[in-house]
Write an enzyme that holds these catalytic residues in place. Structure first.
Site, PDB file in Angstrom:
ATOM      1  N   LYS A  42       3.828  -3.444  -2.506  1.00 30.74           N
ATOM      2  CA  LYS A  42       4.771  -3.076  -1.452  1.00 30.74           C
ATOM      3  C   LYS A  42       5.193  -4.305  -0.659  1.00 30.74           C
ATOM      4  O   LYS A  42       6.381  -4.573  -0.478  1.00 30.74           O
ATOM      5  CB  LYS A  42       4.151  -2.011  -0.538  1.00 30.74           C
ATOM      6  CG  LYS A  42       5.083  -1.507   0.540  1.00 30.74           C
ATOM      7  CD  LYS A  42       4.801  -2.197   1.838  1.00 30.74           C
ATOM      8  CE  LYS A  42       5.880  -1.864   2.858  1.00 30.74           C
ATOM      9  NZ  LYS A  42       5.624  -2.559   4.132  1.00 30.74           N
ATOM     10  N   ASP A  68       6.425   2.619   0.447  1.00 23.68           N
ATOM     11  CA  ASP A  68       5.551   2.797   1.605  1.00 23.68           C
ATOM     12  C   ASP A  68       5.377   4.294   1.842  1.00 23.68           C
ATOM     13  O   ASP A  68       5.773   5.118   1.024  1.00 23.68           O
ATOM     14  CB  ASP A  68       6.146   2.103   2.833  1.00 23.68           C
ATOM     15  CG  ASP A  68       7.394   2.812   3.309  1.00 23.68           C
ATOM     16  OD1 ASP A  68       7.942   3.645   2.571  1.00 23.68           O
ATOM     17  OD2 ASP A  68       7.823   2.540   4.429  1.00 23.68           O
TER      18      ASP A  68
END
Length: 218
Positions: A112, A130
């Site tokens: 991420k 996320d």
DNA sequence: ATCCCGAGGG
DNA sequence: CCCTCTGGAT
């Protein structure tokens, strides 16, 4: 749905403040489980004192911990940002690498975080899965995967590479503004008519009235 | 009480 | 797969 997202959030972008790729990397690590607003209140003092990997790698950990305290997880984050700074100096000549496989070798940097850096500092397409991104793509029934790596792969197959970064920004913006985790504001949602999860569970009471008066075309 | 642009370790 | 790290806002 993607067309409406694009029209609703044409200028979606990363809201972390940074001056260099290194500072974006640090700010993104700090953004875990914290609002980017709080990160932006914290990073100016940090970057003023430690602007480069060399500076941060040589810092006093207790001083860094004190600076990072308001972001939460401050011990782990200090370890991460000082560790990744040392790794950048030792293995990458003090420069942030522009490749995913290099970025994820840095301590505290997962896919991420790596994709945020690629998308916003290197113009390399990246899907940033996320908490918002995962929740929304499941509500939209674009995938039923829960593992972030599998979500990233599944959505990557649904959208062309060039759209990955902006799609990530738009879903995150929509998740923050409308499609909240607990009480989504379905009454204010431009995707309501197309959303498989519309009306599931409790809706934000402030926008609930709009559900009763859906508009001229219903 | 629950959530916030997660990652590492067991 | 789970657990932990952690503080601030709502």
């Amino acid at each position: 749905m993607n067309r409406i997202l694009t029209e609703t959030y044409p200028d979606a972008h990363c809201e972390l403040n940074f001056g260099t790729p290194f500072q974006l990397l640090v700010a993104t690590v700090l953004s875990a489980q914290t609002t980017d607003k709080r990160v932006n209140l914290t990073t100016p003092a940090l970057f003023a004192k430690y602007p480069t990997p060399e500076d941060l790698a040589a810092a006093d950990p207790e001083d860094v911990e004190a600076l990072l305290k308001p972001t939460g997880f401050f011990r782990a984050k200090t370890k991460s940002v000082m560790g990744l700074s040392a790794a950048l100096v030792e293995r990458f000549g003090g420069e942030v690498p522009g490749r995913l496989n290099d970025l994820v070798t840095l301590p505290g940097v997962g896919r991420k975080t790596a994709n945020v850096v690629l998308g916003n500092a290197f113009d390399v397409p990246g899907i940033t899965v996320d908490t918002h991104f995962g929740r929304l793509v499941r509500r939209f029934a674009w995938t039923d995967e829960t593992d972030p790596d599998k979500v990233e792969r599944a959505i990557g197959e649904l959208f062309p590479r060039k759209d990955w970064t902006m799609l990530s920004h738009r879903l995150i913006w929509h998740g923050r503004r409308i499609c909240h985790a607990r009480r989504p504001a379905c009454g204010a949602c431009p995707l309501a008519a197309l959303c498989p999860a519309f009306g599931e569970g409790p809706t934000d009471p402030e926008t609930a009235e709009a559900l009763v008066k859906p508009g001229p075309f219903s």
